[in-house]
Design a protein around this motif. Structure first.
Motif, PDB file in Angstrom:
ATOM      1  N   HIS A 210       0.859  -1.187   0.000  1.00 14.93           N
ATOM      2  CA  HIS A 210       0.000   0.000   0.000  1.00 14.93           C
ATOM      3  C   HIS A 210       0.894   1.236   0.000  1.00 14.93           C
ATOM      4  CE1 HIS A 210      -3.795  -2.102   0.786  1.00 14.93           C
ATOM      5  NE2 HIS A 210      -3.047  -2.930   1.495  1.00 14.93           N
ATOM      6  N   SER A 211       1.075   1.821  -1.159  1.00 19.31           N
ATOM      7  CA  SER A 211       1.915   3.012  -1.291  1.00 19.31           C
ATOM      8  C   SER A 211       1.447   3.826  -2.486  1.00 19.31           C
ATOM      9  CB  SER A 211       3.379   2.606  -1.496  1.00 19.31           C
ATOM     10  OG  SER A 211       4.159   3.750  -1.788  1.00 19.31           O
ATOM     11  N   SER A 212       1.594   5.119  -2.389  1.00 25.71           N
ATOM     12  CA  SER A 212       1.227   5.986  -3.507  1.00 25.71           C
ATOM     13  C   SER A 212       2.384   6.123  -4.498  1.00 25.71           C
ATOM     14  CB  SER A 212       0.808   7.361  -2.989  1.00 25.71           C
ATOM     15  OG  SER A 212       1.877   7.940  -2.256  1.00 25.71           O
ATOM     16  N   ASP A 213       3.539   5.558  -4.160  1.00 27.95           N
ATOM     17  CA  ASP A 213       4.711   5.628  -5.036  1.00 27.95           C
ATOM     18  C   ASP A 213       4.653   4.484  -6.054  1.00 27.95           C
ATOM     19  OD1 ASP A 213       7.189   5.708  -6.270  1.00 27.95           O
ATOM     20  OD2 ASP A 213       8.290   6.025  -4.403  1.00 27.95           O
ATOM     21  N   PRO A 214       4.445   4.779  -7.339  1.00 29.44           N
ATOM     22  CA  PRO A 214       4.354   3.717  -8.352  1.00 29.44           C
ATOM     23  C   PRO A 214       5.711   3.129  -8.738  1.00 29.44           C
ATOM     24  CG  PRO A 214       4.194   5.841  -9.403  1.00 29.44           C
ATOM     25  CD  PRO A 214       4.258   6.110  -7.918  1.00 29.44           C
TER      26      PRO A 214
END
Length: 116
Positions: A17-21
């Motif tokens: 779960h991370s917003s960093d792709p």
């Protein structure tokens, strides 16, 4: 708990779960134990240092770098231990860092020379 019959394939998925792709997820080690509080005394290694230790362990291609999909054939620790608990260690790396642990794959330790 997840109930499954013996010798049936068990499928697992880990999700970061991370917003960093630009991150990638790698399953380094997975150990099974009949005791959810003790992963050292009686264990069974499914994967260690990125290497499959069980012949039924398999990795699936994932549509996203932040997903890791794998599975193995269900087993039990003798008839005295009907439950099996898993502990997996995962590594998070930068997607384009090809020198990171995520891109090394199976790493077997070199044996030391005992001479001299």
């Amino acid at each position: 708990p997840y109930y499954i019959d013996l010798n049936q394939n068990l499928y697992l998925q880990a999700y970061l779960h991370s917003s960093d792709p630009n991150l990638i997820l790698f399953v380094d080690t997975c150990v099974a134990s009949p005791d959810p509080h003790d992963f050292t005394t009686l264990i069974y290694e499914l994967k260690k240092n990125g290497c499959a230790r069980d012949s039924s362990y398999f990795t699936y291609e994932s549509p996203h770098s932040h997903l890791s999909r794998f599975g193995f054939n269900a087993f039990e620790f003798i008839s005295r231990h009907p439950s099996v608990f898993l502990r997996c260690e995962l590594v998070v790396c930068r997607l384009s860092d090809y020198s990171s642990r995520c891109y090394q794959g199976c790493v077997s330790r070199a044996k030391r020379d005992a001479s001299s």
